[in-house]
Design a protein around this motif. Structure first.
Motif, PDB file in Angstrom:
ATOM      1  N   VAL A   1       1.264   6.534  -7.022  1.00 41.28           N
ATOM      2  CA  VAL A   1       0.157   7.417  -7.392  1.00 41.28           C
ATOM      3  C   VAL A   1       0.585   8.877  -7.290  1.00 41.28           C
ATOM      4  CG1 VAL A   1      -2.128   8.222  -6.664  1.00 41.28           C
ATOM      5  CG2 VAL A   1      -1.676   5.783  -6.873  1.00 41.28           C
ATOM      6  N   LYS A   2       1.344   9.208  -6.249  1.00 39.16           N
ATOM      7  CA  LYS A   2       1.798  10.591  -6.085  1.00 39.16           C
ATOM      8  C   LYS A   2       2.755  11.000  -7.197  1.00 39.16           C
ATOM      9  CE  LYS A   2       1.223  11.051  -1.115  1.00 39.16           C
ATOM     10  NZ  LYS A   2       1.883  11.240   0.181  1.00 39.16           N
TER      11      LYS A   2
ATOM     12  N   ASP B   1       0.833   4.065  -2.896  1.00 41.89           N
ATOM     13  CA  ASP B   1       0.596   5.478  -2.597  1.00 41.89           C
ATOM     14  C   ASP B   1       1.694   6.353  -3.195  1.00 41.89           C
ATOM     15  OD1 ASP B   1      -1.728   4.852  -1.239  1.00 41.89           O
ATOM     16  OD2 ASP B   1      -0.798   4.938   0.752  1.00 41.89           O
ATOM     17  N   ARG B   2       2.933   5.887  -3.090  1.00 42.59           N
ATOM     18  CA  ARG B   2       4.046   6.651  -3.653  1.00 42.59           C
ATOM     19  C   ARG B   2       3.969   6.704  -5.169  1.00 42.59           C
ATOM     20  NH1 ARG B   2       9.722   5.560  -1.361  1.00 42.59           N
ATOM     21  NH2 ARG B   2      10.027   7.354  -2.678  1.00 42.59           N
TER      22      ARG B   2
ATOM     23  N   GLN C   1       0.831  -1.200   0.000  1.00 43.06           N
ATOM     24  CA  GLN C   1       0.000   0.000   0.000  1.00 43.06           C
ATOM     25  C   GLN C   1       0.868   1.252   0.000  1.00 43.06           C
ATOM     26  OE1 GLN C   1      -3.447   0.138  -0.277  1.00 43.06           O
ATOM     27  NE2 GLN C   1      -2.957   2.263  -0.671  1.00 43.06           N
ATOM     28  N   TYR C   2       1.946   1.210   0.775  1.00 34.11           N
ATOM     29  CA  TYR C   2       2.876   2.346   0.821  1.00 34.11           C
ATOM     30  C   TYR C   2       3.469   2.594  -0.563  1.00 34.11           C
ATOM     31  CZ  TYR C   2       7.015   5.080   1.947  1.00 34.11           C
ATOM     32  OH  TYR C   2       7.982   6.047   1.970  1.00 34.11           O
TER      33      TYR C   2
ATOM     34  N   GLU D   1      -7.154  11.368  -8.906  1.00 28.85           N
ATOM     35  CA  GLU D   1      -7.691  10.859  -7.643  1.00 28.85           C
ATOM     36  C   GLU D   1      -9.085  10.278  -7.874  1.00 28.85           C
ATOM     37  OE1 GLU D   1      -7.487  12.665  -3.296  1.00 28.85           O
ATOM     38  OE2 GLU D   1      -8.921  13.709  -4.557  1.00 28.85           O
TER      39      GLU D   1
ATOM     40  N   TYR E   1      -9.754   4.990   5.800  1.00 30.34           N
ATOM     41  CA  TYR E   1      -9.773   5.758   4.553  1.00 30.34           C
ATOM     42  C   TYR E   1     -10.241   7.185   4.817  1.00 30.34           C
ATOM     43  CZ  TYR E   1     -10.379   6.537  -0.471  1.00 30.34           C
ATOM     44  OH  TYR E   1     -10.282   7.021  -1.750  1.00 30.34           O
TER      45      TYR E   1
ATOM     46  N   GLU F   1      -5.065  14.447   5.091  1.00 28.29           N
ATOM     47  CA  GLU F   1      -4.562  15.097   3.883  1.00 28.29           C
ATOM     48  C   GLU F   1      -5.090  16.521   3.766  1.00 28.29           C
ATOM     49  OE1 GLU F   1      -5.735  12.599   0.650  1.00 28.29           O
ATOM     50  OE2 GLU F   1      -4.277  11.038   1.145  1.00 28.29           O
TER      51      GLU F   1
ATOM     52  N   LYS G   1      -7.658   9.107   6.728  1.00 28.08           N
ATOM     53  CA  LYS G   1      -6.567   9.511   5.841  1.00 28.08           C
ATOM     54  C   LYS G   1      -6.951  10.755   5.038  1.00 28.08           C
ATOM     55  CE  LYS G   1      -3.539   7.608   2.296  1.00 28.08           C
ATOM     56  NZ  LYS G   1      -3.224   6.459   1.442  1.00 28.08           N
TER      57      LYS G   1
ATOM     58  N   ASN H   1     -13.714  10.772  -3.732  1.00 25.33           N
ATOM     59  CA  ASN H   1     -13.065  11.516  -2.644  1.00 25.33           C
ATOM     60  C   ASN H   1     -13.650  12.911  -2.473  1.00 25.33           C
ATOM     61  OD1 ASN H   1     -11.504   9.296  -2.168  1.00 25.33           O
ATOM     62  ND2 ASN H   1      -9.611  10.174  -2.950  1.00 25.33           N
TER      63      ASN H   1
END
Length: 94
Positions: free
Chosen positions: A41-42, A38-39, A34-35, A48, A85, A92, A88, A52
């Motif tokens: 995607v960034k 996430d990286r 998951q980490y 996104e 979720y 953000e 999080k 959201n």
């Protein structure tokens, strides 16, 4: 007879302990994946998830429970995953 029951009980205890250890390892691997996701995607231009925006609006209105429910229904999350979720998203926006 008692000896057999004791042996079976001990065997079951070891099996349960083994399963818990494997489960713990799997959870660790999932967190690492998951980490990494996430990286990635960034770093990329992946947009996104459109849900959201709706979830952030519910959070702004103070409707966290409804936000968790909508996240669960839309994304197929468990209760704990939905809560994480939403938390999080809150972090953000802070």
């Amino acid at each position: 007879m008692e000896y057999t029951l004791i042996c079976i009980s001990i065997l079951l205890v070891f099996m349960v302990i083994s399963l818990f250890i494997k489960l713990d390892r799997l959870e660790g691997r999932m967190k690492a994946m998951q980490y990494k996701l996430d990286r990635l995607v960034k770093q990329s231009d992946i947009p996104e998830n459109p849900i959201n925006d709706d979830l952030r609006q519910l959070i702004k209105e103070g409707k966290d429970v409804k936000a968790v429910k909508k996240a669960r229904e839309t994304l197929g999350l468990s209760l704990v995953e939905g809560k994480k979720y939403i938390d999080k998203l809150k972090m953000e926006d802070t």
